[in-house]
Design a protein around this motif. Structure first.
Motif, short mmCIF file in Angstrom:
data_model
loop_
_atom_site.label_atom_id
_atom_site.label_comp_id
_atom_site.label_asym_id
_atom_site.label_seq_id
_atom_site.Cartn_x
_atom_site.Cartn_y
_atom_site.Cartn_z
N UNK A 71 22.24 19.10 8.43
CA UNK A 71 21.59 20.12 9.24
C UNK A 71 20.14 20.31 8.84
N UNK A 72 19.90 20.35 7.54
CA UNK A 72 18.52 20.55 7.08
C UNK A 72 17.64 19.42 7.61
N UNK A 73 18.08 18.19 7.42
CA UNK A 73 17.26 17.06 7.84
C UNK A 73 17.19 16.96 9.36
N UNK A 74 18.33 17.20 10.00
CA UNK A 74 18.38 17.04 11.44
C UNK A 74 17.61 18.15 12.15
N UNK A 75 17.32 19.22 11.43
CA UNK A 75 16.48 20.26 12.01
C UNK A 75 15.03 20.00 11.67
N UNK A 76 14.76 19.74 10.39
CA UNK A 76 13.38 19.60 9.94
C UNK A 76 12.67 18.39 10.55
N UNK A 77 13.32 17.23 10.46
CA UNK A 77 12.62 16.02 10.88
C UNK A 77 12.19 16.04 12.35
N UNK A 78 13.11 16.25 13.29
CA UNK A 78 12.68 16.26 14.69
C UNK A 78 11.68 17.38 14.98
N UNK A 79 11.83 18.52 14.29
CA UNK A 79 10.91 19.62 14.56
C UNK A 79 9.49 19.25 14.14
N UNK A 80 9.36 18.76 12.92
CA UNK A 80 8.03 18.42 12.42
C UNK A 80 7.42 17.26 13.20
N UNK A 81 8.24 16.24 13.45
CA UNK A 81 7.73 15.10 14.20
C UNK A 81 7.33 15.51 15.62
N UNK A 82 8.18 16.31 16.23
CA UNK A 82 7.89 16.76 17.59
C UNK A 82 6.61 17.58 17.62
N UNK A 83 6.41 18.42 16.62
CA UNK A 83 5.19 19.22 16.55
C UNK A 83 3.97 18.31 16.42
N UNK A 84 4.08 17.34 15.52
CA UNK A 84 2.96 16.42 15.31
C UNK A 84 2.63 15.68 16.60
N UNK A 85 3.66 15.18 17.27
CA UNK A 85 3.42 14.45 18.51
C UNK A 85 2.77 15.35 19.56
#
Ligand SMILES: Nc1ncnc2c1ncn2[C@@H]1O[C@H](COP(=O)(O)OP(=O)(O)O)[C@@H](O)[C@H]1O
Ligand SMILES: [Mg+2]
Lengths: 343, 284, 293
Positions: free
Chosen positions: C74-88
Motif C-alpha cells: 500500500x505504501x509503495x502503491x500509493x506513493x509511487x504513482x502519486x509522485x510520478x503522476x505529480x511530476x508528469x
C-alpha cells in the motif's frame, strides 16, 4: 521615488492588437488612474507595466531605468489584484510575509515587519487567520499589506474595490487615498472602470478606449474640458447629454430648437455634437426658457433629483420639483458650460 | 520573463529541450510494455520462441488474431462480459443518479451521515464481503450464472456513482428546480428533464469508470462462475493461457482484443472524462 | 411541499439503498458472524467457534507476512504513482505541442485490466527473453537471467513497478485537472514576489494541489486495497508467499483451503484496517475543506 514612462507601447494577442501605441509619463509620487470601459485594455496596460506580459513593441522605464525585458520581481513594484490573490493555504502573516520568506529573510525580521505593516493597516489581530475566515475588506487589506511590505516604488492596483459592496467600497477608497499620502513619494497606478473612483482618487486620469489613451489630465480638467465625446460621456455621472446641433458664423450654437451664444468663444463652425451636462441645466422661471421639453420620468434620489425628458435629455437638480411626469417644462442652459464637439 | 504567459507558452531554450527530452524518454518507457504486446501479437510463435519478442518484425503476421477471433470460446467470453458490463454499468449509474439527486436537492436530517456511510463503501476491499455473498448466491442457486456478477457490480458501483452525481447535482442551481416546480413539474420530471440533461458530463465520467472497472474485473467472475460457459473475458485470458502455453503471440492478440472495448470507451469519452474529473472529483 | 419532498425522498432512495443494503451492508456484517464459525463453504451445517479464528491469526506466520506485505504494497502503491503522476502533470502543464499525445500515452495503461497488465509485465520480467533482462544484459555486456517474479526478494517489488506503471496516468490526469484550477493570479503573485521555479512549486503549487492529492490518494487507497488481481496473475502470492497480501491470503484460505470462517476473520481485520484509513481520510478531508472550501 520613481517615475514611470511608457513609450509607444503596443501589445497584441495573436493578431488582435489590444494596446495601440500608448505613450504616457507618470510622475514620481503621482496617483494615476486608468479608466475606461470593460475590455478596453486597462488590465493589459497594468500587466505590461508589471512585466506579467511582455510588450509587443515600445519601451517601459521605471525610475529612468529601461525595464522592458526585466523580470516582474526586479521592477521594484507591487501589485494588488482584483481577486486579492491571497494564498488559501497561508495565514494572514504568511501571506503578507510571503515575498520576504522567499528571499530567505530571517524569521525574526519577517515577523517584525509583518506586524508593523499589519498595525498600519489595522489588521494586527488577524495575523493567524486563514484567508477564508476574512471578510472582503479584510482580504483587501491583507493584499495591500503584502504589497507595502516590499517597499515598492510603484504600486499597481487592478480594480481592487470591484468585489466589495457599495459602503465598503467608499471606505476602502478613502483608505487607499490615505495610504497614498502616507507612503510619501510612492507612485500609484490604479485601474478602474468606475469614473467615481477615478475622479475621487486620481491626481491624473488617463481615459482609455479600445487600447488607446483618449485624454490624460486632472479630474477637473477632464470634467470641464473633455477632448471628445467619449471622454465627455465617460467622465461625470449622470453622463453628459449629447444633442445634434450647429455653430453659425458668429459662434452661436443652435440645438434643441434654440440658439445660444456660449460664454466662451467657440472656434468650430458648422454642424457639431453639443454636450450639456445634466447639472448645467435648470428649470426656467416664467419667460426665461431657452427651450421646452416634455418630462418623461422623475428619479428622486433624495439629495438630488434627476429629470428625464423626451428630447432625450437628463437634468440634475439639487431640490425636489413640484412637476409631474407628462408636464412640459421650460429649461435654461448654463452659458458657461456648453461643450461643442466637431463631428 | 517567467509569467502567466510563460506558464502556457514555451520558447525553445535549453530548458525546454531538456524538458521535451525527458518527456520523450518517459513516454517511450511508458509505451514499451504495450508495444511489446503489440509486437508479439503480430509475430509467429516460432519467431518469438527464437528469442525475438521485442524487435520490429519483418512482416505483419495476422495469424494470431485469426486464431483468437475464430475461437468460439473467445466469442462466448466476450458475450458474457458484455451481458454483465452494460447492464451493471447502466444500473449502477441509474441508482447513483437517484441517490445523488436526493442528497443534493432533497436533503434531510441525517442525510450527511447516510451519504458518508454510502461513500465509505467505496473504500472497502471487496474481499470483506466475499464469503457472505458467496454463501448468499450459493443458497439461492445463482452460483455459476452471470447474475451475481451483475448484482454485485451494481451494488458496489453505488458509492462512486452517488458521490459523483451528488457533487454534480449540487452545482445545478436550486432556482432551476424551484422554477420547474412552480411551472408544475413533479420531482421526477425535474430529475429527468432538468437535472439529468445537465448532468451528461458526469454521466460520461461514470460510464467510463464503471464500464472499465466492470469489464476489467477478475475477482467476482472468478468467485461466482465455475464452468467455462459462464466465464468472462478476463478469466478467459487466464484459462486460455493453458491452451496456448507457449503461443505468446496468441496471448498477446487476445489481451489486446480484450482491452479494445475499454480503450474505445475511454477515447470516446476522453474529453468529458477529464472535464468531469475536474468538476466532480476534486471537490471530494 | 415538505410532504411531497418526503414522498420523493423515499421513492428515489428506496432502490439504491435496498440494493446497497442487501449486497454490501448485510454481507459486511455477516462477515463478522462467519468469522466466529468454522463454515467450509459448502456444508450447510457449521459450528460457532467463538474467537478461535482470531486466535489462529496470532499463530499464522503467513498472516504476518501478508500484513507486512500489505503495508509495503500500500505504501509503495500509493506513493509511487502519486509522485510520478505529480511530476508528469507538472512537466505537462504548459503549452507544448503534442502535450495531448503525451497525456494519452501516460494515461493509456489505466484502460488495461490488471490481468492484461500482469501478463505484459510477466513477459517483461521473463528471465530468458524478458525485456528487462535483455536491457540489463545489453548494458552489462554479459547475460543476465534474474527471475524477477520467482525470487522472494524481488517478486513483490516487481509487481509494484507494474502497478505503478498502470496507475500513474490516473494521478497525472487528476493533478492536471487540479493545476488548471489554480487561479493564475496566485502564480502571478509568485512572479511579482520573485519566487524561483522551485519555490513556486514547493511553496505554492504543491500546497494548492492538496485537494487533488486527497482525491489521488483516496483512489490509490481504494485501488491498492483491492490490489488482488494483478498479484494473482503475476505471482499468485508466491514464491513461498513472499508476495502474499491480506486480500490474497484471505482468498487462499477461503477458496483454496475452504476455510471460510478463518477467511472471514482475515477479512474482518482487512475491514478494520480500511476503517482506520477511512477515518483518518475523512478527518483530513474535513480539515482541508475548512481551508480550501
Ligand atoms: N491573454 C489574452 N489573450 C488574448 N486576448 C486577451 C488576453 N488578455 C486580454 N485579452 C483581450 O484584450 C482586451 C483587453 O483586455 P483587458 O486588458 O483585460 O481589459 P480591461 O481590463 O480594460 O477590461 C480584451 O478584448 C481581452 O479579450
Ligand atoms: Mg480588467
Amino acid at each position: 521615488m520613481a517615475r514611470v514612462t511608457l513609450e509607444n507601447i503596443r501589445k497584441s494577442f495573436g493578431n488582435v492588437e489590444v494596446i495601440r501605441d500608448v505613450s504616457l509619463d507618470i510622475d514620481r509620487g503621482e496617483f494615476m488612474v486608468f479608466v475606461g470601459p470593460s475590455g478596453c485594455g486597462k488590465s493589459t496596460m497594468l500587466r505590461l507595466i508589471s512585466g506579467l506580459e511582455d510588450v509587443t513593441g515600445g519601451t517601459i522605464r521605471i525610475g529612468g531605468r529601461d525595464v522592458t525585458g526585466v523580470a516582474p520581481s526586479r521592477r521594484r513594484l507591487a501589485m494588488v489584484f482584483q481577486s486579492y490573490a491571497l494564498f488559501p493555504h497561508l495565514d494572514v502573516a504568511g501571506n503578507i510575509g510571503f515575498g520576504l520568506s522567499l528571499a530567505r529573510t530571517p524569521a525574526g525580521e519577517i515577523e517584525r515587519r509583518v506586524r508593523d505593516v499589519a498595525e498600519r493597516l489595522g489588521i494586527a489581530d488577524l495575523l493567524t487567520r486563514m484567508p477564508r475566515q476574512l471578510s472582503g475588506g479584510e482580504r483587501q487589506r491583507v493584499a495591500i499589506g503584502r504589497a507595502i511590505i516590499r517597499d515598492p516604488e510603484v504600486f499597481l492596483f487592478d480594480e481592487p474595490l470591484s468585489n466589495l459592496d457599495a459602503a465598503l467600497r467608499v471606505r476602502m477608497r478613502l483608505e487607499i487615498a490615505r495610504l497614498h499620502k502616507a507612503l510619501d513619494g510612492v507612485t500609484m497606478i490604479y485601474v478602474t472602470h468606475d469614473q467615481t473612483e477615478a475622479m475621487t482618487l486620481a491626481d491624473r486620469i488617463a481615459v482609455i478606449n479600445q487600447g488607446r489613451i483618449e485624454q490624460v489630465g486632472s479630474p477637473m480638467e477632464l470634467y470641464h474640458h473633455p477632448a471628445n465625446t467619449f471622454v465627455a460621456g465617460f467622465i461625470g455621472a449622470p453622463a453628459m447629454n449629447f444633442l445634434d446641433g450647429n455653430v453659425d458664423d458668429t459662434g452661436a450654437v443652435t440645438f434643441a430648437g434654440t440658439t445660444i451664444m456660449p460664454a466662451q468663444p467657440v472656434s468650430h463652425r458648422g454642424s457639431a455634437t453639443i454636450g450639456v451636462r445634466p447639472e448645467s441645466l435648470r428649470l426656467a422661471s416664467t419667460g426665461e426658457a431657452d427651450f421646452v421639453a416634455r418630462l418623461d420620468h422623475i428619479e428622486p434620489l433624495g439629495a438630488e433629483t434627476l429629470l428625464h425628458f423626451d428630447t432625450p435629455l437628463t437634468v440634475r437638480l439639487n431640490e425636489e420639483v413640484p412637476a409631474s411626469e407628462g408636464d412640459t417644462l421650460g429649461l435654461v442652459v448654463d452659458r458657461t458650460r456648453i461643450h461643442v464637439f466637431p463631428p | 520573463m517567467r509569467s502567466m504567459a510563460d506558464r502556457r507558452k514555451l520558447h525553445l531554450t535549453p530548458w525546454t529541450a531538456a524538458l521535451i527530452a525527458i518527456l520523450v524518454m518517459l513516454a517511450v518507457l511508458f509505451l514499451m510494455p504495450t508495444i511489446g504486446v503489440l509486437l508479439s501479437s503480430i509475430k509467429t510463435t516460432r519467431d518469438i520462441a527464437l528469442g525475438d519478442l521485442w524487435s520490429i518484425p519483418g512482416q505483419l503476421f495476422l495469424g494470431n488474431y485469426a486464431e483468437v477471433l475464430s475461437n468460439p470460446a473467445v466469442h462466448r467470453y466476450f458475450v458474457n462480459t458484455l451481458i454483465v458490463t452494460v447492464p451493471a454499468t447502466t444500473a449502477s449509474i441509474g441508482l447513483g443518479v437517484l441517490a445523488g439527486y436526493v442528497f443534493a436537492k432533497l436533503p434531510f436530517r441525517g442525510a450527511g451521515i447516510l451519504f458518508l456511510a454510502i461513500v465509505a463503501g467505496m473504500f472497502f476491499p471487496p474481499q470483506v464481503i466475499l464469503v457472505p455473498l458467496f454463501r448468499l448466491f450459493n443458497g439461492i442457486g445463482l452460483i455459476d450464472t452471470l447474475w451475481p456478477i451483475f448484482l454485485v457490480h451494481t451494488a458496489l458501483g453505488i458509492p462512486i456513482c452517488t458521490l459523483l452525481m451528488r457533487n454534480f447535482f449540487a452545482t445545478v442551481p436550486n432556482a432551476l428546480r424551484e422554477a420547474a416546480i412552480l411551472e408544475g413539474a413533479s420531482e421526477w420530471q425535474v430529475l429527468t428533464r432538468v437535472a439529468i440533461p445537465l448532468g451528461l458530463p458526469a454521466l460520461a465520467v461514470l460510464a467510463t469508470l464503471q464500464f472499465t472497472w466492470i469489464w476489467n474485473d477478475f475477482l467476482w467472475p472468478l468467485i461466482f462462475t465455475q464452468s467455462d460457459e459462464k466465464r468472462t473475458i478476463m478469466i478467459g485470458i487466464v484459462n486460455l493461457k493453458g491452451q496456448y502455453t507457449v503461443a505468446w503471440g496468441v496471448q498477446g492478440a487476445l489481451s489486446l482484443i480484450a482491452s479494445l472495448p475499454t480503450l474505445v470507451i475511454f477515447l470516446f469519452f476522453q474529453r468529458y472524462f477529464i472535464k468531469g474529473m475536474t468538476m466532480g472529483a476534486v471537490k471530494g | 411541499m415538505e410532504r411531497e419532498n418526503r414522498f420523493w425522498r423515499v421513492v428515489l432512495l428506496f432502490l439504491p439503498l435496498s440494493v446497497f443494503a442487501v449486497f454490501v451492508v448485510w454481507p459486511l456484517f455477516s462477515s463478522f458472524w462467519y468469522s466466529f464459525t468454522d463454515w467450509n463453504g459448502f456444508d450447510p451445517n457449521y459450528a460457532f467457534v467463538g474467537l478461535d479464528n482470531y486466535a489462529r491469526i496470532w499463530t499464522d506466520r503467513l498472516f504476518f507476512g501478508a500484513i507486512i506485505n500489505t503495508a509495503l504494497w500500500m505504501a509503495a502503491a500509493i506513493l509511487l504513482p502519486t509522485l510520478l503522476g505529480l511530476a508528469l502533470a507538472l512537466l505537462l502543464d504548459r503549452q507544448l505541442r503534442g502535450a495531448r499525445i503525451f497525456k494519452t500515452i501516460f494515461y493509456l495503461p489505466i484502460c488495461l485490466s490488471a490481468i492484461v497488465v500482469g501478463q505484459i509485465w510477466t513477459w517483461i520480467y521473463q528471465p530468458d527473453w524478458g525485456l528487462l533482462n535483455a536491457i540489463i544484459s545489453f548494458v552489462a555486456g554479459e547475460p543476465f537471467t534474474h527471475a524477477w517474479l520467482a525470487r522472494p526478494g524481488s517478486a513483490l517489488w516487481s509487481v509494484i513497478v507494474a502497478w505503478s506503471w498502470q496507475q500513474t496516468g490516473l494521478s497525472m490526469v487528476i493533478y492536471l485537472a487540479g493545476l488548471t484550477a489554480i487561479p493564475s493570479d496566485l502564480l502571478e503573485v509568485c512572479d511579482i514576489e520573485g519566487a524561483s521555479p522551485w519555490q513556486r512549486i514547493r511553496r505554492v503549487v504543491v500546497p494548492l494541489l492538496i485537494p487533488s492529492t486527497i482525491v489521488v490518494i483516496a483512489l490509490s487507497v481504494i485501488n491498492s486495497l483491492k490490489g488482488f488481481d494483478i498479484l494473482y496473475i503475476m505471482t499468485g502470492g508466491g514464491p513461498f508467499h513472499s508476495s502474499d497480501t491480506l486480500a490474497m491470503h484471505m482468498y487462499n484460505e477461503s477458496f483454496k483451503k475452504y476455510l471460510m470462517g478463518y477467511g472471514s476473520a482475515i477479512s474482518v481485520v482487512l475491514f478494520l484496517i480500511a476503517l482506520v484509513i477511512i477515518g483518518f481520510y475523512f478527518r483530513q478531508l474535513k480539515r482541508i475543506d475548512e481551508i480550501y472550501g
